[in-house]
Design an enzyme around this catalytic site. Structure first.
Site, mmCIF file in Angstrom:
data_model
loop_
_atom_site.group_PDB
_atom_site.id
_atom_site.type_symbol
_atom_site.label_atom_id
_atom_site.label_comp_id
_atom_site.label_asym_id
_atom_site.label_seq_id
_atom_site.Cartn_x
_atom_site.Cartn_y
_atom_site.Cartn_z
ATOM 1 N N SER A 23 7.171 -7.841 -7.396
ATOM 2 C CA SER A 23 6.843 -6.526 -6.997
ATOM 3 C C SER A 23 5.346 -6.370 -6.501
ATOM 4 O O SER A 23 4.490 -7.123 -6.713
ATOM 5 C CB SER A 23 6.710 -5.931 -8.392
ATOM 6 O OG SER A 23 6.387 -4.342 -8.451
ATOM 7 N N ASP A 24 5.459 -5.436 -5.387
ATOM 8 C CA ASP A 24 4.088 -4.918 -4.974
ATOM 9 C C ASP A 24 3.322 -4.155 -5.997
ATOM 10 O O ASP A 24 3.830 -3.601 -6.829
ATOM 11 C CB ASP A 24 4.615 -4.062 -3.659
ATOM 12 C CG ASP A 24 3.331 -3.609 -3.001
ATOM 13 O OD1 ASP A 24 2.233 -4.429 -2.872
ATOM 14 O OD2 ASP A 24 2.991 -2.514 -2.435
ATOM 15 N N LYS A 25 1.961 -4.088 -5.764
ATOM 16 C CA LYS A 25 1.322 -3.327 -6.749
ATOM 17 C C LYS A 25 0.874 -2.049 -6.454
ATOM 18 O O LYS A 25 1.243 -1.178 -7.116
ATOM 19 C CB LYS A 25 0.043 -4.170 -7.153
ATOM 20 C CG LYS A 25 -1.031 -3.538 -8.117
ATOM 21 C CD LYS A 25 -2.280 -4.164 -8.178
ATOM 22 C CE LYS A 25 -3.331 -3.788 -7.092
ATOM 23 N NZ LYS A 25 -3.650 -2.302 -7.024
#
Length: 858
Positions: A333-335
């Site tokens: 997941s991207d932050k």
């Protein structure tokens, strides 16, 4: 300085053009900042290095269309259509052709939606640039820029190529789409800028160091073009089709050999009509063995799942991704903007010489300019309890952020005429102008260090009452991008489903670690530069780095090739990977992932590369997607077991009865009608009620084919036993005929009804690993579709449509026989599943024991 063309080695990979001093860089590129390139030199370099554009391999429309008619499943369907045409079964040919065209049309529609990532990437490039040519500034097409060109960038412009800053004060550039950093980055002389990033403030003169596919943007596009993986559903259908075809061909050869031996050797009555009759029946048998409707059933099941997901704010652009999501065990997941709000928030000020928190905030707000729409200025002003209080002061002068002084400042005056100066900026910069005591300076440094350890940025605030002669260091404003309210719950729920979440971000390591700690992901966050060598091939990650990727909880300071390499490396270890992202930098990894997911607010490039597009903020819908995917996978598995077992039943019944009884139990028209009656209503399985697996599930072909084969063998026993009963009745005296069964044609009708009814009752057994009469019960659409089909089959047999008519009594006994076997097959399914689970458990225990390290005795 000479303007001659630099040697080809100038731009070799061993020269780091992003790091060498600016004067050396200009020398290497053979250009003067004040003169730029001459037009002839620019044209010569354009021929050498190529255009500053993304090159896409064009494919003709006819080639694209023909490509959809190629592949294992397409070949099997086409073979079925050809065989139907050869034997003159035009109705069968028409139905199979419609199914083929439906599948091709569906694939073309998906490709149109999901293969436009490169086109969307192109939209992010600058169409024009301001370049120094022949000693004067000119507007040139960005595609004509070459290494060594001197260009100017300013507010609102898209950086046209990879550049280094060689002149000017500063520029604030938003490169989050490429690097994932949550804030614009301030650039000064010597810093680099990336093609496709956007200038938010300032103006700089730059020299082009990379163009076209050699830019960071171009390398990202190249990864997108090469990314992608074959659907596991396609592989599964190929394996299932191969299994059925091999069995069918083997049985057909046995049947042909027996028939030829009987006619040519035993009866000595061989002629051309016998040969054509055998060939016709073999071809019909092969048609029945090909799972023609399987791709359609798979597509419809996933399409209805996509419709359900759309109601939960998730758009599916690649149907196979739904099936892939069922087996996903790692979510990368991207932050920024995904796990966090992508909104700078201020915590309570840490007071140094100030006495009230709101006074410190007010001073910082007065040193801000809301019109600039700067993220920090906006966050500071929004932190005020009452923003109307700013109207009590008038700004006499405002100095925007300067990368040299690293602060902003403003001279203000209140309604009484009292003037003072306020400033905010990097804490060290505020210390430098405020010159506080050693004790206060140390207090500031300790506070900043404590905030940095937690991943928070620090903003110093000071105020001067004597026009900047003396300053009071009011306090420090902690700034952070807070996690979304639903992120931790989403991660916890995903973990309960057997999905491990790894965070991947372009932000600094400290920020990533603190965010991961708050979300409960784990704090083993590794800077990408420490893990990946600069010249690493992202398609061939070394084993030791793959080990590191598997063990890490996340990565910080990543670039597009890092994200792509992480996904590729995890896939090489057998993981099914879902990837979320929103920027151009995420596009390669999104396309390579088994289920690439573009989050709300994603760029067009990210949305085009992704298979799943979220329209609601956050990741909460991911858990819904996982649940729906596992339901869909359960439905597809049920259909697959049913289809394989029933196909085995039909093929073995026909071949065994011909070999051992010399009787053909089904006519060719019965086989075709049975295929339609079995498969067409079964498409309603897409609506079936299916339990949700607690763990990731994927195709386990040995287990699936094993269960199918066992059920198929017992189904063969069921059908062949019924045939033997019928043959026994026919061999009895006429006056003892069983319920009026007197002809072989009637027996064929009975076998037709037994297979149609038994096949659908078999589906009730295959749709669940529990007893078929326990919940979840069949969905109404599926039950009604089967009910209508059975009514049609009964009417065909009772009224003699396409078959010889039989009595209602015979129909009733056929159904009674099938219902008894339904319970027997249910027990067989339970025992088979239990034995396979026991065997798998023992195998895993054995592996654990073998892999357990030996320990020395005390």
């Amino acid at each position: 300085m000479s303007n001659e063309k630099p040697p080809a080695s100038t731009l070799d990979a061993d020269i780091d053009l992003e790091k060498i001093p600016v004067d050396q860089l200009l020398t290497k590129l053979g250009v003067q900042a004040e003169q730029g390139l001459s037009s002839p030199e620019a044209q010569q370099r354009l021929s050498q290095y190529g255009p500053n554009a993304l090159v896409e391999k064009e494919e003709s429309l006819s080639a694209k269309i023909m490509g959809h008619f190629m592949g294992p499943i397409a070949y099997m369907i086409e073979a079925a259509a050809l065989i139907s045409a050869l034997i003159g079964h035009w109705a069968d040919f028409a139905i199979i052709s419609v199914l083929l065209l439906f599948n091709v049309g569906l694939e073309m529609w998906q490709d149109r939606k999901s293969s436009n990532a490169l086109a969307e990437l192109k939209k992010g490039l600058a169409p024009e640039a301001t370049a120094m040519r022949d000693g004067k500034w000119q507007t040139v097409a960005a595609a004509n820029l070459v290494p060594g060109d001197i260009v100017k960038i300013r507010l609102g412009m898209v950086v046209p190529a990879d550049v280094r800053m060689v002149g000017g004060d500063y520029a604030s550039i938003d490169q989050s789409g490429l690097t994932g950093e949550s804030l614009p980055v301030t650039k000064k002389v010597g810093d680099e800028g990336y093609s496709g990033s956007v200038v938010k403030q300032g103006e700089m003169v730059c020299v082009v160091i990379n163009t076209g596919s050699n830019t960071l943007f171009g390398r990202t596009a190249k990864l997108v073009a090469g990314a992608g993986s074959v659907s596991h559903a396609q592989k599964a259908m190929f394996q299932i089709g191969n299994f059925l075809i091999i069995v069918a061909v083997a049985l057909a050869l046995i049947m042909v050999a027996v028939q030829v031996y009987h006619n040519f050797v035993v009866a000595d009555t061989w002629d051309m009509n016998d040969a054509l009759s055998i060939l016709q029946f073999v071809l019909v048998l092969l048609v029945a063995s090909i799972p023609v409707a399987m791709p359609t059933v798979f597509s419809m099941t996933m399409a209805l799942g996509a419709l359900q997901l759309s109601k939960e704010k998730a758009i599916v652009s690649k149907l196979s991704a739904i099936e892939e999501m069922a087996g996903v065990n790692i979510l990368c997941s991207d932050k920024t903007g995904t796990l966090t709000k992508n909104q700078l928030s201020l915590a309570d000020p840490i007071l140094i010489e100030g006495t009230h928190a709101q006074d410190c905030l007010l001073a910082a707000a007065l040193a801000s300019n809301i019109e600039d729409k700067d993220a920090i200025d906006t966050a500071v002003i929004q932190a005020l309890k009452d923003q109307n209080v700013l109207n009590n002061w008038k700004k006499l002068k405002f100095v925007p952020f300067d990368p040299v002084t690293k602060r902003t400042s403003a001279s203000v005056i209140d309604s009484t005429g009292k003037a003072f100066v306020v400033t905010k900026g990097a804490p060290q910069a505020i210390i430098d102008i405020a010159k506080p005591s050693t004790e206060i300076a140390q207090k500031v440094k300790d506070a900043v260090a404590a905030l940095a350890a937690k991943g928070s940025r620090a903003l110093g605030v000071a105020r001067s009452e004597d026009n900047g002669v003396t300053w009071s260091f009011l306090g420090i404003l902690p700034m952070f991008d807070p996690p979304r309210d639903d992120s931790k719950l989403t991660i916890d729920n995903a973990r309960e489903k057997g999905v491990l979440v790894k965070m991947i971000t372009g932000d600094d390591t400290a920020i990533a670690i603190e965010t991961a700690r708050q979300l409960g992901i784990g704090i083993n966050i590794i800077p990408a530069a420490d893990a990946f060598p600069k010249e690493m091939d992202p398609n061939n990650v070394p084993p030791e780095i793959v080990d590191l990727i598997e063990q890490a909880d996340g990565f910080a300071r990543v670039f597009p090739e890092h994200k792509y390499a992480i996904v590729k490396a995890l896939q090489s270890r057998g993981h099914l990977v879902a990837m979320t992202g929103d920027g151009v930098n995420d596009a390669p990894a999104l396309k390579q992932a088994d289920c690439g997911t573009a989050v709300s607010g994603a760029t067009d490039a990210a949305r085009s590369a992704a298979a799943l597009i979220l329209t609601a903020p956050g990741l909460s819908v991911i858990n819904s997607a996982i649940d729906e995917a596992r339901r869909i996978f359960g439905r597809i598995t049920s259909y697959t077991i049913y289809r394989v077992a029933l196909t085995m039943d039909i093929m073995f019944l026909v071949v065994l009865s011909i070999i051992f009884l010399g009787f053909t139990p089904l006519t060719p028209i019965m086989i075709v009608a049975m295929s339609l009656l079995d498969d067409v209503p079964i498409m309603a399985i897409a609506y079936d009620n299916t339990p949700v697996s607690e763990k990731p599930i994927r195709w386990k072909m040995p287990q699936l084919l094993g269960v199918s084969a066992v059920l198929g063998l017992f189904s063969i026993a069921q059908s062949f036993g019924f045939l033997l009963i019928g043959m026994e009745v026919l061999s009895s005296p006429t006056e003892q005929a069983f319920f009026g069964l007197t002809t072989h044609a009637q027996l064929q009708t009975l076998m037709f009804l037994q297979l149609v009814a038994g096949g659908h009752l078999l589906l009730f057994v295959t749709r669940t690993e529990r007893w078929f009469f326990l919940r979840p019960l069949p969905a109404a659409p599926l039950f009604l579709a089967i009910l209508c089909t059975q009514i049609l089959a009964i009417l065909m047999c009772a009224l003699g449509w396409l078959v010889d008519p039989i009595s209602w009594t015979m129909i009733g006994w056929t159904w009674a026989y099938n219902l008894v076997w339904m319970f027997l097959l249910g027990a067989v399914r339970l025992i088979t599943e239990h034995l396979m689970a026991y065997r798998t458990t023992r195998h895993l225990k054995s592996l654990k024991m073998v892999n357990q390290p030996l320990q020395a005795h005390d």
